[in-house]
Write an enzyme that holds these catalytic residues in place. Structure first.
Site, PDB file in Angstrom:
ATOM      1  N   HIS A 332       0.839  -1.204   0.000  1.00  0.00           N
ATOM      2  CA  HIS A 332       0.000   0.000   0.000  1.00  0.00           C
ATOM      3  C   HIS A 332       0.874   1.255   0.000  1.00  0.00           C
ATOM      4  O   HIS A 332       0.659   2.179  -0.796  1.00  0.00           O
ATOM      5  CB  HIS A 332      -0.919  -0.021   1.225  1.00  0.00           C
ATOM      6  CG  HIS A 332      -1.600   1.275   1.500  1.00  0.00           C
ATOM      7  ND1 HIS A 332      -2.887   1.560   1.078  1.00  0.00           N
ATOM      8  CD2 HIS A 332      -1.183   2.390   2.170  1.00  0.00           C
ATOM      9  CE1 HIS A 332      -3.207   2.778   1.456  1.00  0.00           C
ATOM     10  NE2 HIS A 332      -2.188   3.306   2.128  1.00  0.00           N
ATOM     11  N   GLU A 333       1.883   1.287   0.897  1.00  0.00           N
ATOM     12  CA  GLU A 333       2.749   2.466   0.990  1.00  0.00           C
ATOM     13  C   GLU A 333       3.540   2.680  -0.302  1.00  0.00           C
ATOM     14  O   GLU A 333       3.687   3.810  -0.772  1.00  0.00           O
ATOM     15  CB  GLU A 333       3.714   2.320   2.174  1.00  0.00           C
ATOM     16  CG  GLU A 333       3.046   2.301   3.534  1.00  0.00           C
ATOM     17  CD  GLU A 333       2.274   3.576   3.824  1.00  0.00           C
ATOM     18  OE1 GLU A 333       2.678   4.651   3.349  1.00  0.00           O
ATOM     19  OE2 GLU A 333       1.231   3.497   4.517  1.00  0.00           O
ATOM     20  N   HIS A 336       1.638   4.402  -3.032  1.00  0.00           N
ATOM     21  CA  HIS A 336       1.657   5.868  -3.017  1.00  0.00           C
ATOM     22  C   HIS A 336       2.818   6.406  -3.855  1.00  0.00           C
ATOM     23  O   HIS A 336       2.672   7.392  -4.578  1.00  0.00           O
ATOM     24  CB  HIS A 336       1.789   6.383  -1.577  1.00  0.00           C
ATOM     25  CG  HIS A 336       0.528   6.277  -0.770  1.00  0.00           C
ATOM     26  ND1 HIS A 336      -0.668   6.824  -1.194  1.00  0.00           N
ATOM     27  CD2 HIS A 336       0.272   5.707   0.440  1.00  0.00           C
ATOM     28  CE1 HIS A 336      -1.599   6.584  -0.279  1.00  0.00           C
ATOM     29  NE2 HIS A 336      -1.061   5.907   0.709  1.00  0.00           N
ATOM     30  N   GLU A 412      -5.737   7.027  -0.947  1.00  0.00           N
ATOM     31  CA  GLU A 412      -5.726   5.820  -0.112  1.00  0.00           C
ATOM     32  C   GLU A 412      -6.414   4.657  -0.821  1.00  0.00           C
ATOM     33  O   GLU A 412      -5.930   3.519  -0.798  1.00  0.00           O
ATOM     34  CB  GLU A 412      -6.395   6.091   1.233  1.00  0.00           C
ATOM     35  CG  GLU A 412      -5.632   7.030   2.137  1.00  0.00           C
ATOM     36  CD  GLU A 412      -4.249   6.524   2.467  1.00  0.00           C
ATOM     37  OE1 GLU A 412      -4.106   5.323   2.755  1.00  0.00           O
ATOM     38  OE2 GLU A 412      -3.296   7.331   2.411  1.00  0.00           O
TER      39      GLU A 412
END
Length: 472
Positions: A332-333, A336, A412
């Protein structure tokens, strides 16, 4: 000419009066709006006492009740601290606290033989006194939050001595950064001529890039211990995942966040080809000291007394995520980064900074702005920065903040989808549930409160986007 001067002065005073009252009115309007939203969410905490049906498979009643009570306590605390903050700010304005502090700063510098020509020195004294005042008035609230609310709900890991030492260290480090940067910024504004706003913006851009670059290597270690993630399966898998998306990873650290709090987190930092990943020890099952404490207490309980009973209670949960879940969180990070969210946020921030400096250049010459806040005989540049950026721009800042919150939620969802496309939907799903449990997040939110405040989507929305609640 004299009549014209008098008329101009009267108009300036009238405009100053309108500006002052408009600032106060807007400040209280925002406060009342925020208080209204908080009251709606507080009502959710009070009335939602049973696990909603759609949460039945992902949250047990005990955790739900603990998170409800934790968030209710935080909301009540937020009401009183917010009321105090708004009242304090209003009294400072009404009683002329800002010009009074400036006069004190002028008197302090005059004591050392420095006259009005040393405005930058006066500004630094003013800034140091203002931040000291803010730190001292905020200290009781911070103490209560840490040693009453966080302690009550099992998050605080600090002693009073550690807390106070940390507060002094933070204040000192802040001054070491804030005072030189402010002095250089004021100097650039003074000598920059008609286009000073361009030079001021470039200077703040350079400072922000330097701080982001050095923060984790030189500033953060002053407060927390960073150690390289040990060699092993987790590190190998992190490096493999980074290579799969061409993320230029150089180091992976574990930060000892558990000495402050049992809340967990992860992030990456660095520019260009020098990226580092930081994992909180509380995020990792194998590193979390709380799990070691839990095991120790469990053993003591099992050994217990002769009749098999003991007053000692083991921890009722195992904290952190397993390796696959940690990889999903990092997916997920890294999403970004891969999707350009970090760069987009920097661009938005710098566009906003340039616009603000340009408007500051337009407004700084308006005498009525200074008159509105009690500066009748002088127009210090630092005070102008404070008045314009903090008070005059406040409506714009509120609108921008809301827009960035909406954008953040969108980012997100996109980062979650990126992790899902990497084949880590199931692990991210379970990781989100664990992290929500570990941090006692309450999964039910008032829709207006959520829309205005939540930079991350509510848990249920993220789980649905990952594929919907799972069933046994």
């Amino acid at each position: 000419p004299e009549a014209g001067t008098m008329l101009r002065a009267a108009l300036e005073l009238s405009a100053a009066d309108h500006i002052f009252h408009a600032v106060l009115l807007f400040s209280w309007t925002v406060y009342l709006w925020e208080a209204y939203l908080a009251s709606r969410q507080r009502n959710i905490y009070r009335t939602t006492t049973h696990v909603p049906l759609e949460l039945g498979k992902i949250m047990d009643a005990d955790t739900f009740e603990k998170s409800r009570l934790y968030q209710l306590d935080k909301s009540n605390f937020g009401f009183w601290s917010g009321l105090y903050s708004e009242t304090e700010g209003t009294l400072i304005l009404l009683l002329g606290g800002i010009p009074l502090l400036w006069r004190v700063s002028v008197a302090v510098t005059a004591h050392f033989g420095l006259g009005p020509e040393y405005e930058i020195t006066q500004s630094l004294v003013f800034l140091m006194l203002a931040t000291l005042f803010s730190a001292l008035t905020g200290l009781p609230w911070s103490l209560y939050n840490t040693f009453v609310i966080e302690e009550k709900h099992g998050f605080n890991q600090q002693t009073l001595g550690f807390f106070l030492k940390d507060a002094v260290k933070k204040f000192a480090v802040t001054q070491c950064i804030l005072l030189p940067v402010t002095s250089l910024l004021l100097y650039i504004i003074k000598i920059g001529g008609d286009y000073f706003f361009i030079y001021a913006w470039l200077f703040t851009l350079a400072v922000s890039l330097v701080l982001v670059t050095i923060y984790a290597d030189y500033i953060a270690p002053l407060f927390d211990k960073f150690t390289p993630l040990p060699e092993g399966e987790l590190k190998d898998e992190i490096e493999k995942m980074a290579r799969s998306i061409s993320f230029p990873l150089t180091k992976v650290y574990v930060v000892e966040g558990s000495k402050r709090s049992s809340h967990s987190n992860a992030y990456f930092y660095g520019f260009f080809k020098n990226k580092r990943i930081v994992l909180f020890d509380t995020l990792l099952e194998d590193h979390s000291p709380l799990n070691k404490t839990s095991n120790s207490e469990s053993n003591q309980t099992e050994e217990g007394s002769a009749d098999g009973e003991s007053n000692a209670k083991p921890k009722n949960k195992k904290q952190g995520c397993n390796n696959l879940e940690v990889l999903a969180v990092l997916g997920h990070e890294l999403g970004h980064w891969k999707l350009g969210h970090t760069v987009k946020n920097i661009v938005i921030s710098q566009m906003n900074s340039f616009l603000c400096f340009f408007l500051f250049a337009v407004l700084i010459g308006r005498k009525e702005l200074f008159l509105a806040f009690g500066f009748n005989d002088s127009q210090p540049t630092l005070i102008g920065l404070m008045i314009i950026f903090q008070f005059i721009f406040s409506p714009y800042n509120e609108l921008l903040s809301f827009c960035l919150t909406v954008l953040s939620r969108r980012f997100e969802f996109q980062a979650d989808a990126f992790a899902k496309d990497m084949g880590r939907a199931s692990e991210l799903y379970s990781a989100l549930i664990k992290l929500n449990k570990d941090n006692l997040g309450f999964p039910v939110a008032d829709w207006i409160f959520s829309m205005w405040h939540y930079s991350h989507p509510p848990l249920l929305e993220r789980l649905r986007a990952l594929g919907g609640p799972k069933h046994d």
